[in-house]
Design an enzyme around this catalytic site. Sequence first.
Site, mmCIF file in Angstrom:
data_model
loop_
_atom_site.group_PDB
_atom_site.id
_atom_site.type_symbol
_atom_site.label_atom_id
_atom_site.label_comp_id
_atom_site.label_asym_id
_atom_site.label_seq_id
_atom_site.Cartn_x
_atom_site.Cartn_y
_atom_site.Cartn_z
ATOM 1 N N LEU A 61 40.258 55.459 16.191
ATOM 2 C CA LEU A 61 39.094 55.224 17.207
ATOM 3 C C LEU A 61 39.494 56.102 18.415
ATOM 4 O O LEU A 61 40.725 55.949 18.750
ATOM 5 C CB LEU A 61 38.925 53.521 18.391
ATOM 6 C CG LEU A 61 37.415 52.886 16.660
ATOM 7 C CD1 LEU A 61 37.968 51.772 17.635
ATOM 8 C CD2 LEU A 61 36.482 53.894 17.450
ATOM 9 N N VAL A 62 39.324 56.927 19.265
ATOM 10 C CA VAL A 62 39.588 56.866 20.216
ATOM 11 C C VAL A 62 40.549 56.214 21.208
ATOM 12 O O VAL A 62 39.497 55.376 21.964
ATOM 13 C CB VAL A 62 38.383 57.963 21.166
ATOM 14 C CG1 VAL A 62 39.548 58.952 21.916
ATOM 15 C CG2 VAL A 62 38.578 59.085 19.833
ATOM 16 N N ALA A 119 46.569 43.359 26.347
ATOM 17 C CA ALA A 119 45.289 43.420 27.340
ATOM 18 C C ALA A 119 44.602 44.052 27.885
ATOM 19 O O ALA A 119 42.920 43.984 28.552
ATOM 20 C CB ALA A 119 45.564 42.030 27.946
ATOM 21 N N GLU A 163 50.330 48.471 33.521
ATOM 22 C CA GLU A 163 49.588 49.229 34.271
ATOM 23 C C GLU A 163 49.936 49.216 35.591
ATOM 24 O O GLU A 163 50.888 49.043 36.336
ATOM 25 C CB GLU A 163 48.073 49.332 34.306
ATOM 26 C CG GLU A 163 47.282 48.265 33.047
ATOM 27 C CD GLU A 163 47.540 49.529 32.062
ATOM 28 O OE1 GLU A 163 47.269 50.489 32.742
ATOM 29 O OE2 GLU A 163 47.107 49.524 30.903
ATOM 30 N N TYR A 194 50.656 60.165 9.341
ATOM 31 C CA TYR A 194 50.854 58.691 9.127
ATOM 32 C C TYR A 194 51.578 57.296 9.036
ATOM 33 O O TYR A 194 52.388 56.908 8.916
ATOM 34 C CB TYR A 194 49.813 58.158 9.877
ATOM 35 C CG TYR A 194 48.278 56.618 11.353
ATOM 36 C CD1 TYR A 194 48.397 56.780 12.193
ATOM 37 C CD2 TYR A 194 49.222 55.374 10.642
ATOM 38 C CE1 TYR A 194 48.822 55.935 13.196
ATOM 39 C CE2 TYR A 194 49.315 54.556 11.395
ATOM 40 C CZ TYR A 194 49.020 54.673 12.740
ATOM 41 O OH TYR A 194 49.060 53.726 13.461
ATOM 42 N N ASP A 245 56.254 44.298 32.135
ATOM 43 C CA ASP A 245 57.479 45.053 30.323
ATOM 44 C C ASP A 245 57.091 43.899 30.041
ATOM 45 O O ASP A 245 57.894 42.891 29.468
ATOM 46 C CB ASP A 245 58.196 45.431 30.830
ATOM 47 C CG ASP A 245 58.429 46.216 29.544
ATOM 48 O OD1 ASP A 245 58.083 46.180 28.222
ATOM 49 O OD2 ASP A 245 59.764 46.507 29.364
ATOM 50 N N ALA A 246 55.853 44.018 27.977
ATOM 51 C CA ALA A 246 55.854 42.870 27.374
ATOM 52 C C ALA A 246 56.422 42.996 26.609
ATOM 53 O O ALA A 246 57.450 41.938 26.247
ATOM 54 C CB ALA A 246 54.973 42.177 26.825
ATOM 55 N N GLY A 250 41.262 49.294 24.895
ATOM 56 C CA GLY A 250 41.266 50.160 23.562
ATOM 57 C C GLY A 250 41.223 48.423 22.840
ATOM 58 O O GLY A 250 40.442 47.698 23.582
ATOM 59 N N TYR A 251 41.692 48.328 21.801
ATOM 60 C CA TYR A 251 41.313 47.014 21.133
ATOM 61 C C TYR A 251 41.853 45.551 21.813
ATOM 62 O O TYR A 251 41.710 44.037 21.329
ATOM 63 C CB TYR A 251 41.722 46.843 19.772
ATOM 64 C CG TYR A 251 41.757 48.162 18.491
ATOM 65 C CD1 TYR A 251 40.323 47.743 18.432
ATOM 66 C CD2 TYR A 251 42.104 49.066 17.990
ATOM 67 C CE1 TYR A 251 40.293 48.762 17.116
ATOM 68 C CE2 TYR A 251 41.330 49.242 17.754
ATOM 69 C CZ TYR A 251 40.167 49.620 16.846
ATOM 70 O OH TYR A 251 38.948 50.098 15.479
#
Length: 386
Positions: free
Chosen positions: A271-272, A48, A74, A233, A110-111, A51-52
């Site tokens: 997207l970057v 979360a 993080e 990709y 760590d998810a 980015g997206y």
Amino acid sequence: MIVEPKVRGFICTTAHPLGCKENVKLQIEYIKKQGIINGPKKVLIIGASTGYGLASRIAAAYGSGASTIGVMYEKEATEKRTATPGWYNTQAFEEYAIKDGLYATSINGDAFSRDVKEQVITRVKEDLGKVDMVIYSLAAPRRTMEDGTVYQSVLKTTEDNYTNKSWNLRDNTISEATVIPATEDEVNATVKVMGGEDWMDWIKALSDADVLEQGAVTIAYSYIGPKLTYPIYYNGTIGMAKKHLHESAERLNQTFANKGIKAYVSVNKALVTQASSAIPIVPLYFAILYKVMKEKGIHEGCIEQIGRLFHEKLANGIAQVDEHNLIRLDDYELKEDIQKEVFEIWDRINSDNILELADIKGYWDDFYRMFGFGFDQIDYTQDVEI
Ligand code: NAI
């Protein structure tokens, strides 16, 4: 401390706290302008902080007044080093949300681990009871299993060597890059990290703990892209993982049909982000795509994409999907006229004309903003508390 960008290849090792806050604020303002929708009310977002995933958290909170629980991995600041941008983004988001009367809490860990899943379940039970939406937006380089085994994801082809033009981010030249094929173990490891297994584990853990509302929706993000990037990709190691993710949506729908859970994969635009800058050859495609889409006035960033996901593609709780049950937020990117022009440019582009034919400035602006740099509103010469 005066914080300046320190760029090494495709990563910046510093982040500006006030710039990250500004980035979050601008995304909140964008969503607020779109108006309130009747959307999810209690949302868990896995991945979360940037980015997206960050855009999803903002869109849920400010688009439909949702309470949000965010999971991220993080690093906090130390005396000498700034925190990672996702750390500052999360701090800023929580500050805004709480000030605006929205419930927001985050779990930094760590998810993939059982421990973080349990922490989330406890938090949901204590604070929200249940959630009605789970967004899975992880982009991770590795996954550590409960027995200590570590799987590392790689960005390689799955067949032959693939050679194409590549943009050297250090000096804006174009040379050829060759991506080599992965071993079978590397393909399997990438699927372990970026496929749908952990998404399944999450939904199973949440369902077993009875913290999913009847009819809850879960969405994971994917990318397909144009034929040009297929070898590296969609048909590469990461694509194998994404195919596994797509199949996992089907498995989730079957397994949890009795609970009315609906699982979707949303195929998003290139997207970057921190995850995508690491892929070879692809950044040049991005920079050309940005140029063409901006000229046609249909360029979107993460927040515009996710705003459209909530407002259009999931309007009134009904998902608009294609024949493979995929939500297509890459619809503009893959428009015939856009792709035709991108390919014409791809053929012509070289070190001499790259600045003219590709949106190099747009790429770098996005890149620096991810780390909180390049916002006019911020005075970067000032000392800042990190
Ligand atoms: P990102 O790098 O901006 O975000 C990744 C998120 O995952 C961060 O919140 C990070 O803290 C979190 N994370 C990473 N490892 C973790 C761990 N072990 N435990 C907990 N959290 C962890 O990446 P981006 O680009 O937003 O990617 C999100 C998803 O969207 C990915 O599945 C990606 O493939 C997909 N996607 C990305 C596109 C792009 O061009 N950037 C295009 C289409 C889909």
